[in-house]
Motif scaffolding. Sequence first.
Motif, mmCIF file in Angstrom:
data_model
loop_
_atom_site.group_PDB
_atom_site.id
_atom_site.type_symbol
_atom_site.label_atom_id
_atom_site.label_comp_id
_atom_site.label_asym_id
_atom_site.label_seq_id
_atom_site.Cartn_x
_atom_site.Cartn_y
_atom_site.Cartn_z
ATOM 1 N N UNK A 104 0.831 -1.200 0.000
ATOM 2 C CA UNK A 104 0.000 0.000 0.000
ATOM 3 C C UNK A 104 0.868 1.254 0.000
ATOM 4 N N UNK A 105 1.941 1.248 0.785
ATOM 5 C CA UNK A 105 2.842 2.400 0.790
ATOM 6 C C UNK A 105 3.543 2.546 -0.559
ATOM 7 N N UNK A 106 3.926 1.413 -1.173
ATOM 8 C CA UNK A 106 4.512 1.463 -2.514
ATOM 9 C C UNK A 106 3.497 2.030 -3.500
ATOM 10 N N UNK A 107 2.245 1.561 -3.407
ATOM 11 C CA UNK A 107 1.206 2.013 -4.333
ATOM 12 C C UNK A 107 0.955 3.510 -4.218
ATOM 13 N N UNK A 108 0.940 4.036 -3.006
ATOM 14 C CA UNK A 108 0.712 5.471 -2.826
ATOM 15 C C UNK A 108 1.819 6.282 -3.495
ATOM 16 N N UNK A 109 3.074 5.857 -3.297
ATOM 17 C CA UNK A 109 4.194 6.545 -3.943
ATOM 18 C C UNK A 109 4.151 6.364 -5.459
ATOM 19 N N UNK A 110 3.764 5.174 -5.910
ATOM 20 C CA UNK A 110 3.692 4.879 -7.339
ATOM 21 C C UNK A 110 2.645 5.746 -8.024
ATOM 22 N N UNK A 111 1.454 5.826 -7.449
ATOM 23 C CA UNK A 111 0.399 6.638 -8.040
ATOM 24 C C UNK A 111 0.802 8.108 -8.102
ATOM 25 N N UNK A 112 1.455 8.586 -7.034
ATOM 26 C CA UNK A 112 1.903 9.978 -7.004
ATOM 27 C C UNK A 112 2.968 10.235 -8.071
ATOM 28 N N UNK A 113 3.899 9.291 -8.223
ATOM 29 C CA UNK A 113 4.943 9.444 -9.243
ATOM 30 C C UNK A 113 4.353 9.416 -10.648
ATOM 31 N N UNK A 114 3.365 8.547 -10.879
ATOM 32 C CA UNK A 114 2.726 8.498 -12.194
ATOM 33 C C UNK A 114 2.132 9.861 -12.547
ATOM 34 N N UNK A 115 1.453 10.481 -11.603
ATOM 35 C CA UNK A 115 0.816 11.761 -11.887
ATOM 36 C C UNK A 115 1.824 12.899 -11.984
ATOM 37 N N UNK A 116 2.697 13.015 -10.979
ATOM 38 C CA UNK A 116 3.535 14.203 -10.875
ATOM 39 C C UNK A 116 4.817 14.131 -11.693
ATOM 40 N N UNK A 117 5.301 12.933 -11.967
ATOM 41 C CA UNK A 117 6.527 12.795 -12.759
ATOM 42 C C UNK A 117 6.248 12.438 -14.210
ATOM 43 N N UNK A 118 5.150 11.728 -14.448
ATOM 44 C CA UNK A 118 4.924 11.192 -15.798
ATOM 45 C C UNK A 118 3.629 11.658 -16.441
ATOM 46 N N UNK A 119 2.857 12.466 -15.751
ATOM 47 C CA UNK A 119 1.650 13.011 -16.336
ATOM 48 C C UNK A 119 0.582 11.976 -16.638
ATOM 49 N N UNK A 120 0.593 10.858 -15.919
ATOM 50 C CA UNK A 120 -0.388 9.794 -16.132
ATOM 51 C C UNK A 120 -1.206 9.656 -14.855
ATOM 52 N N UNK A 121 -2.447 10.138 -14.876
ATOM 53 C CA UNK A 121 -3.246 10.181 -13.660
ATOM 54 C C UNK A 121 -4.035 8.884 -13.481
ATOM 55 N N UNK A 122 -3.855 8.176 -12.371
ATOM 56 C CA UNK A 122 -4.655 6.971 -12.119
ATOM 57 C C UNK A 122 -6.131 7.311 -11.939
ATOM 58 N N UNK A 123 -6.974 6.306 -12.202
ATOM 59 C CA UNK A 123 -8.406 6.473 -11.978
ATOM 60 C C UNK A 123 -8.779 6.213 -10.532
ATOM 61 N N UNK A 124 -7.909 5.489 -9.803
ATOM 62 C CA UNK A 124 -8.188 5.147 -8.408
ATOM 63 C C UNK A 124 -6.902 4.696 -7.732
ATOM 64 N N UNK A 125 -6.727 5.114 -6.484
ATOM 65 C CA UNK A 125 -5.670 4.591 -5.620
ATOM 66 C C UNK A 125 -6.352 3.772 -4.533
ATOM 67 N N UNK A 126 -6.034 2.477 -4.459
ATOM 68 C CA UNK A 126 -6.664 1.567 -3.497
ATOM 69 C C UNK A 126 -5.591 1.024 -2.560
ATOM 70 N N UNK A 127 -5.753 1.257 -1.262
ATOM 71 C CA UNK A 127 -4.759 0.897 -0.262
ATOM 72 C C UNK A 127 -5.371 -0.050 0.759
ATOM 73 N N UNK A 128 -4.682 -1.157 1.017
ATOM 74 C CA UNK A 128 -5.224 -2.209 1.878
ATOM 75 C C UNK A 128 -4.279 -2.516 3.031
ATOM 76 N N UNK A 129 -4.829 -2.561 4.249
ATOM 77 C CA UNK A 129 -4.163 -3.132 5.429
ATOM 78 C C UNK A 129 -2.813 -2.512 5.735
#
Length: 288
Positions: A104-129
């Motif tokens: 989940x911590x990796x996913x949060x950083x990954x989604x942020x990097x996709x948007x802010x570094x690569x201009x690719x905005x996810x449709x949803x960030x889902x974090x579990x446990x």
Amino acid sequence: MSEPRSLVDLSAQARLRTGAPAAAPRLRVLCCPPSGAAAGYWRFLVREDVHVLGVQYPGRESRFRDPAAPSLTALAEEAAAAAAAAPWAGDGVPLVVLGHSMGAAVAAELASALQHRHGLRPALLALSAKAAPGTDGPGTDGPGADEPADGDGPAGLRADELDSDEALVRWLRGLGGTPEAVLANPELLALQLPVLRADLRLSLAHDRLPAPVAAPLLLLRGTRDATVGRAAMAGWRAAAGGPVHVREYEGGHHPLAEHRDELLADLAACAGPSSSAPPPAPPSDPPR
């Protein structure tokens, strides 16, 4: 075109095994596994109309000989660069970034990097446990004194016990999700425990929230998860730039596989529109 080694196309692997034809996906899910696990952890999500990709951390499966990553952020940035360069990037299929426990911590950083570094905005960030950084202990806005802190805290395992194989096995057995045949096999443990230990050190050292993602946030938790409480997970709201949804599934720390169809339905229902434009060249100084 094959995916980089940091990404594993689990849907393509399933088609190779079954001979099923490729179908146009209605949803694409980029999945980050928990500590000690590999990309294959997410095979249960594969379905004909869902494109499932797993992030492959170093030291396991196809990356068995690769050295451990220097930080959890480095894991995420490597996967984000690979995803942004993939042939499917920006094809209009809603992209969900999903992570479980350490993932989940990796996913949060990954989604942020996709948007802010690569201009690719996810449709949803889902974090579990997974508790949000800064909420892994009792506090006024974090979990109460009687509420569990964090599965990668790691609950029931002191930092000075990370070097103890016996303590790690005891902790794994308490979490559930690891077959007893593995826990009782010294040869298998000799392969798994060093990877788990390295992952836990990365998770324990990660102490920041990423730049917020302009997408909905879905928080997932097992109803009987003794490792992380609702308040600790609620700390992830600070990383959200869209609506926040909460779902709880019957089960402990690893409930997702037993609720695959429900999980996929929730991912589709909570996903917003994602960027369909090809990603531009990354900026030199992304916001933090």
